[in-house]
Scaffold this active site. Structure first.
Site, PDB file in Angstrom:
ATOM      1  N   ASP A  81       0.683 -35.000  24.081  1.00 18.60           N
ATOM      2  CA  ASP A  81       0.308 -34.626  25.445  1.00 18.60           C
ATOM      3  C   ASP A  81       1.317 -35.320  26.348  1.00 18.60           C
ATOM      4  O   ASP A  81       1.274 -36.534  26.522  1.00 18.60           O
ATOM      5  CB  ASP A  81      -1.127 -35.117  25.722  1.00 18.60           C
ATOM      6  CG  ASP A  81      -1.514 -34.985  27.186  1.00 18.60           C
ATOM      7  OD1 ASP A  81      -0.731 -34.408  27.962  1.00 18.60           O
ATOM      8  OD2 ASP A  81      -2.611 -35.457  27.545  1.00 18.60           O
ATOM      9  N   LYS A  96       7.356 -34.832  35.581  1.00 20.75           N
ATOM     10  CA  LYS A  96       6.885 -33.584  34.978  1.00 20.75           C
ATOM     11  C   LYS A  96       6.766 -32.487  36.044  1.00 20.75           C
ATOM     12  O   LYS A  96       6.945 -31.317  35.761  1.00 20.75           O
ATOM     13  CB  LYS A  96       5.526 -33.829  34.325  1.00 20.75           C
ATOM     14  CG  LYS A  96       4.915 -32.575  33.709  1.00 20.75           C
ATOM     15  CD  LYS A  96       3.710 -32.920  32.896  1.00 20.75           C
ATOM     16  CE  LYS A  96       2.933 -31.706  32.450  1.00 20.75           C
ATOM     17  NZ  LYS A  96       1.765 -32.071  31.652  1.00 20.75           N
ATOM     18  N   GLU A 101      -2.605 -26.743  27.840  1.00 15.19           N
ATOM     19  CA  GLU A 101      -3.506 -27.901  27.898  1.00 15.19           C
ATOM     20  C   GLU A 101      -4.989 -27.515  27.810  1.00 15.19           C
ATOM     21  O   GLU A 101      -5.728 -28.124  27.035  1.00 15.19           O
ATOM     22  CB  GLU A 101      -3.200 -28.742  29.135  1.00 15.19           C
ATOM     23  CG  GLU A 101      -1.877 -29.478  28.965  1.00 15.19           C
ATOM     24  CD  GLU A 101      -1.302 -30.028  30.257  1.00 15.19           C
ATOM     25  OE1 GLU A 101      -1.979 -29.985  31.293  1.00 15.19           O
ATOM     26  OE2 GLU A 101      -0.159 -30.507  30.222  1.00 15.19           O
ATOM     27  N   ASP A 159      -9.451 -29.756  34.890  1.00 17.17           N
ATOM     28  CA  ASP A 159      -8.480 -30.793  34.579  1.00 17.17           C
ATOM     29  C   ASP A 159      -7.936 -31.421  35.870  1.00 17.17           C
ATOM     30  O   ASP A 159      -7.102 -30.826  36.546  1.00 17.17           O
ATOM     31  CB  ASP A 159      -7.345 -30.161  33.758  1.00 17.17           C
ATOM     32  CG  ASP A 159      -6.233 -31.153  33.443  1.00 17.17           C
ATOM     33  OD1 ASP A 159      -6.342 -32.328  33.829  1.00 17.17           O
ATOM     34  OD2 ASP A 159      -5.255 -30.744  32.796  1.00 17.17           O
TER      35      ASP A 159
END
Ligand code: AMP
Length: 560
Positions: free
Chosen positions: A6, A68, A145, A168
């Site tokens: 992850d 990211k 994800e 999330d």
């Protein structure tokens, strides 16, 4: 060994599959979470994770984080006088995780399944894959994800068809996905999100509340004080979930300021953020053509879902308790490890088909006749719409707009705007057609988009059956294998700090930072222990170093 990774905005984790199921591999400091933070010093030494984060207060210019968010862009980061792209910084995080896993497992790790946000477009997925390759990892599969979360919760093993929503809320991003398990297929039905909403915003609210109460202005604080304020605010945010109030204490110049913040007060101040959370939830449900009540389960991932303010809000919204059996930080990595096991065809896991959705609209440019004889060009005609389950194939028939038109040009575009010029150009093709009065001839434009992000465009002239094809494989920003090998070599001079010294280094950095923050007796006390530890380091006896480190660590725990 294939591992699951992850690669998060705030933290990254690596996991592998064992006979008892997926397991997280601890890093060199014995922790499951490695902050996705990289620091490079002037000598080319690389620090990853907690050590890099600790360097932030002392050397803010040598540290990069949240890269990211810029994945797949050409954004340039300069650390220790050297230039890095977001994927290269990510590759340093991956390299560190790979080393930790190899050390822990005692075998080489050559391949990884890496999770990516469901909304990541092709460019960002490719950049993630390259980050893996730069770290010496083959990345044949990526898993989105939310799918990874569902897989980790074992939902793919259910016998009943189920609809669930994965919520999330990470450090800086918020994603909602609606998934459906139907027979043996686990399908992402819709995704929505907000790239600028996350746990950090809740920290920001806490920091602002404190400043307001202390009658301070953010711009009047030094850079180091600001870093410290946010660290304190984050701590207060963690603590407030299980109590009625928290007290924040902060050293401003020579003055130690304390303020108490009530839970209710904080909740009210967060109201705007909670409203922002509602939007993507509504949008994903609308795109999936479902209502709130159609959702069977709500899964929470991302560290910020630990906030009780967020949990309470979700209970009110869905009128059900979310599933919180798993640690929200670890779910995605564990799911990626299960996917790795599926790829290895391990007997313990049943292979399920994981599908994905196209996170953007693909279409073409057209001319529209908005009134008899009056045309407007440059308009966008969607062919595969956002959130269509892929692989998908759709056809649109387009007619000639002028008399004696002898060609049709199909420009392939990606984006959501009504106007072609605002969308991303991917390529084009042209086909000849028989002349005739306008509107008589037509072409069928078929777009086929598959799970590996290959877009095939086929244009067929309806009257003659003549065809033209174009395949678009991802977009610019491609690197050949040689280019990757070359950049790997260039990055090889960067030395990730040897594992053995990591703990010592982290303790010293933390101590130095606290020394800078402290005053008077506290400062003297810290100095005494730091000096003792440094002396032990110089003498070099293993047991002595360990004992001195433990002692210093205890003081730091007490004082921080
Ligand atoms: P992630 O990107 O999923 O690692 O999430 C990181 C975010 O979760 C950061 O904003 C953290 O401050 C937040 N977070 C982590 N643990 C907690 C906690 N116990 N309570 C509140 N927020 C947390």
């Amino acid at each position: 060994m294939i591992v699951g990774i992850d690669l998060g905005t705030t933290n990254s984790l690596i996991a592998y599959f064992t006979e008892e199921g997926p397991k997280i591999i601890p890093n060199r400091l014995g922790k499951n979470l490695t902050p996705s933070v990289v620091s490079v010093d002037e000598e080319g030494n690389v620090y990853v994770g907690e050590t890099a984060r600790e360097r932030k207060s002392l050397y803010p210019d040598s540290v990069a984080e949240t890269f990211k968010r810029s994945m797949g862009t050409e954004r340039d980061y300069v650390l220790g006088g050297k230039h890095f792209k977001p994927e290269e910084l990510s590759s340093l995080v991956l390299r560190s995780l790979k080393e930790d896993a190899e050390h822990y497992l005692g075998e080489e790790v050559t391949e990884a399944v890496i999770s990516v946000p469901a909304y990541f477009d092709d460019k960002r997925r490719k950049a993630t894959k390259r980050a893996g390759e730069l770290a010496g990892l083959k990345v044949e599969r990526m898993i989105s994800e939310p799918t990874a979360a569902a897989v980790a919760y074992g939902l793919y093993d259910k016998t009943q068809d189920t609809r669930f929503l994965v919520f999330d809320l990470g450090g800086g991003t918020f994603d909602v996905s609606v998934l459906e398990l139907y027979h043996n297929i686990l399908e992402v039905r819709a995704v929505a999100g907000d790239n600028y909403l996350g746990g950090e915003d809740f920290t920001e609210v806490m920091a602002r509340l404190f400043l307001q109460k202390a009658k301070l202005q953010l711009q009047n604080l030094s850079e180091k004080e600001q870093v410290r304020l946010y660290r304190q605010a984050e701590k207060a945010k963690y603590d407030i979930s299980d109590r009625q109030q928290v007290t924040m204490s902060f050293l401003h110049g020579e003055e130690q300021i304390e303020e108490t913040i009530q839970y209710k007060e904080y909740e009210e101040a967060c109201e705007e953020l909670l409203q922002k959370i509602r939007e993507p939830v509504k949008k994903s449900l609308a795109d999936a053509k479902l209502k709130l009540g159609d959702i069977d389960e709500v899964l929470l991932i991302g560290g910020a879902t630990r906030l009780s303010i967020v949990r309470d809000f979700l209970i009110r919204l869905f009128r059900k308790f979310p599933d919180t059996r798993m640690n929200p930080d670890e779910t995605v990595a564990l799911g990626a490890a299960v996917q790795a096991a599926m790829k290895e065809r391990r007997a313990e896991v049943r292979e399920v088909i994981l599908t994905d959705v196209c996170s953007f609209t693909l279409g073409t440019e057209v001319v529209v006749e908005y009134e008899e004889g009056r045309f407007e060009d440059g308009r966008f005609c969607p062919i595969i719409e956002r959130n269509t389950v892929i692989p998908a194939s759709h056809t649109e028939r387009l007619y000639t707009v002028r008399d004696n038109q002898d060609k049709v040009r199909v420009r392939v575009l990606q984006g959501e705007s009504r106007f072609a010029r605002n969308n991303l150009y991917l390529g084009e093709l042209e086909i000849d057609i028989p002349k005739g009065p306008k509107g008589q001839e037509a072409v069928d434009v078929t777009y086929t988009y598959d799970i590996n992000s290959l877009l095939e465009v086929e244009v067929t002239v309806v009257s003659t059956g003549q065809k033209q094809k174009l395949i678009i494989k991802g977009q610019e920003n491609q690197m050949t294998e040689e280019e990757i090998a070359k950049r790997m070599e260039e990055l090889a001079y960067l030395k990730i700090q040897p594992r053995d010294f990591e703990e010592n280094r982290l303790v010293l950095l933390r101590a130095e930072r606290m020394y800078e923050e402290a005053l008077g007796d506290r400062r003297k006390k810290l100095d005494r222990y730091i000096t003792a530890f440094e002396a032990a380091l110089k003498r070099g006896g293993h047991d002595e170093i360990e004992a001195a480190r433990e002692e210093l660590n205890e003081i730091l725990e007490e004082e921080d």
